[in-house]
Enzyme design. Structure first.
Site, PDB file in Angstrom:
ATOM      1  N   GLY A 134     -19.794 -18.352  -5.085  1.00 14.02           N
ATOM      2  CA  GLY A 134     -18.617 -17.823  -4.420  1.00 14.02           C
ATOM      3  C   GLY A 134     -18.911 -17.592  -2.952  1.00 14.02           C
ATOM      4  O   GLY A 134     -18.885 -18.498  -2.132  1.00 14.02           O
ATOM      5  N   GLU A 245      -9.961 -17.546   9.481  1.00 14.20           N
ATOM      6  CA  GLU A 245      -9.467 -17.204   8.147  1.00 14.20           C
ATOM      7  C   GLU A 245      -9.464 -15.690   7.958  1.00 14.20           C
ATOM      8  O   GLU A 245      -8.502 -15.115   7.416  1.00 14.20           O
ATOM      9  CB  GLU A 245     -10.344 -17.857   7.081  1.00 14.20           C
ATOM     10  N   ARG A 271      14.209  10.586  -2.746  1.00  4.77           N
ATOM     11  CA  ARG A 271      13.877  11.146  -4.051  1.00  4.77           C
ATOM     12  C   ARG A 271      13.726  12.666  -3.952  1.00  4.77           C
ATOM     13  O   ARG A 271      13.023  13.170  -3.071  1.00  4.77           O
ATOM     14  CB  ARG A 271      12.567  10.526  -4.541  1.00  4.77           C
ATOM     15  N   GLN A 339       1.253   6.243  -5.987  1.00  4.78           N
ATOM     16  CA  GLN A 339       1.197   7.650  -6.412  1.00  4.78           C
ATOM     17  C   GLN A 339       2.422   8.422  -5.928  1.00  4.78           C
ATOM     18  O   GLN A 339       3.010   9.218  -6.677  1.00  4.78           O
ATOM     19  CB  GLN A 339      -0.079   8.295  -5.876  1.00  4.78           C
TER      20      GLN A 339
END
Length: 384
Positions: A134, A245, A271, A339
């Site tokens: 990898g 990248e 909320r 959360q």
């Protein structure tokens, strides 16, 4: 926060990007995610609208614009639209495949492939990772052996972005000639070549519509016209191209975290709990204050790196710093936003839930956090 890296042309371009996304991406994105595949037509529409491929030279049908701020605008707007899989797919073309071809390709190779990129008719992939290799590029076992006037390629790759949908693949392989090892080299393998096969489309945790899969090479016959750059210089090429990248990954990480944070702030003041908005609780305010501050600091650092890249000053070490820091921050921010959403944050119908699973891979691909810290640490050691 105020940002001074963009000028009027970039903001005009931002309007173009937003219009493109609202027309060509947003109406279809959920369908693509469910199907596990992005419709190829969006690549054609994107190049027609100048959403990627801006660096393609005029002689190959592009505009020849190399200012990375335009790439940053695309990342920010796709993050705002919550089209993460499309963002990564476009980045894979602009920051990887096209970048390699434009930088290393011969005139013949550019004439063969670049115009098709510019028309959105060709999708590329970069194949480095293997089942046993990898982040350790020196562990690559795919081999290309010289036989007469040809190279014979054997090996396999995995976790390859656009493995299934790609028309060309840039493959990293160990090369041998006359029994002598030349080191790593890069080859361009085209779809339909004898011995080139695609394996499984891998089922990822997130980024469902961005196809990732396996590739197999069984005595694939290649000529020197498929060799990208010089034989034996592949590792040097990959090291030289990784900063871009990683910059792209960092830009997208901050944009994604900012997008989810903004949605979360809105949610906290919509909320209610215990007869007040949850955003009015001190613990919530402290959490939001910390996230806001950290995102502003990260954005300032990334904006500087974008300008450094434009001025050819971005180093591999600096890119490693931004890659690990911003992706770890992205993971942390989105977790906190889940959360704050409570149970709703765990639902895929909410953007924060989808972002939670899409973001987890960010600290892994393009070089893990641990690899990035190793790069920085070795540089510190050498400077002593």
């Amino acid at each position: 926060m105020y940002r001074d890296i963009y000028d009027e042309d970039h903001e005009i371009y931002r309007d173009t990007v937003r219009e493109f996304i609202s027309r060509e991406v947003t109406p279809y994105y959920d369908e693509w995610e469910s199907a596990g595949q992005i419709d190829r037509k969006v690549f054609r529409a994107a190049t027609e609208s100048g959403i990627y491929g801006l660096e393609i030279p005029e002689e190959h049908g592009g505009s020849g614009v190399s200012d990375y701020r335009y790439r940053s605008v695309v990342c920010e707007e796709l993050a705002r639209a919550r089209a993460t899989s499309v963002s990564i797919s476009f980045s894979n073309q602009d920051d990887l495949v096209l970048y390699y071809l434009l930088d290393l390709g011969t005139d013949e190779q550019k004439t063969r492939w670049i115009p098709r990129f510019g028309q959105g008719d060709l999708i590329g992939a970069l194949a480095m990772t293997e089942p046993g290799a990898g982040s350790d590029l020196r562990g690559i076992r795919t081999v290309a052996k010289r036989q007469g006037d040809r190279w014979v390629l054997n090996g396999q790759k995995t976790f390859i972005t656009h493995a299934i949908s790609s028309d060309i693949v840039i493959v990293a392989a160990q090369t041998e000639s006359d029994g002598t090892s030349l080191g790593l080299s890069l080859f361009v393998v085209e779809a339909g070549m004898d011995g080139f096969a695609r394996g499984r489309k891998l089922e990822k945790v997130g980024l469902r519509s961005q196809d990732t899969g396996e590739l197999f090479f069984d005595n694939v016959q290649l000529t020197d016209s498929h060799l990208l750059g010089e034989a034996g210089q592949g590792l040097r090429y990959m090291m030289a191209h990784l900063p871009r990248e990683r910059l792209g990954t960092a830009v997208a990480a901050v944009a994604d975290a900012r997008s989810i944070f903004d949605l979360t702030v809105d949610y906290c003041f919509e909320r209610r709990a215990f007869s007040q908005f949850i955003g009015d609780f001190q613990t919530t305010q402290f959490a939001l204050a910390e996230i806001s501050t950290e995102l502003d600091i990260a954005q300032t650092y990334i904006d500087r790196q974008i300008l450094d890249y434009n001025a050819s000053r971005l180093t591999a070490v600096d890119a490693a710093k931004s890659k690990w820091w911003t992706t770890e921050l992205q993971k942390k921010v989105i977790d906190q936003c889940v959360q704050l959403h409570g149970g709703y944050g765990y639902m895929l119908e909410y953007a924060v839930g989808r972002a939670y699973i899409d973001a987890r891979v960010q600290t892994i691909y393009g070089g893990t956090t641990e690899i990035m810290k190793g790069i920085i640490g070795r540089d510190l050691s050498r400077s002593r």
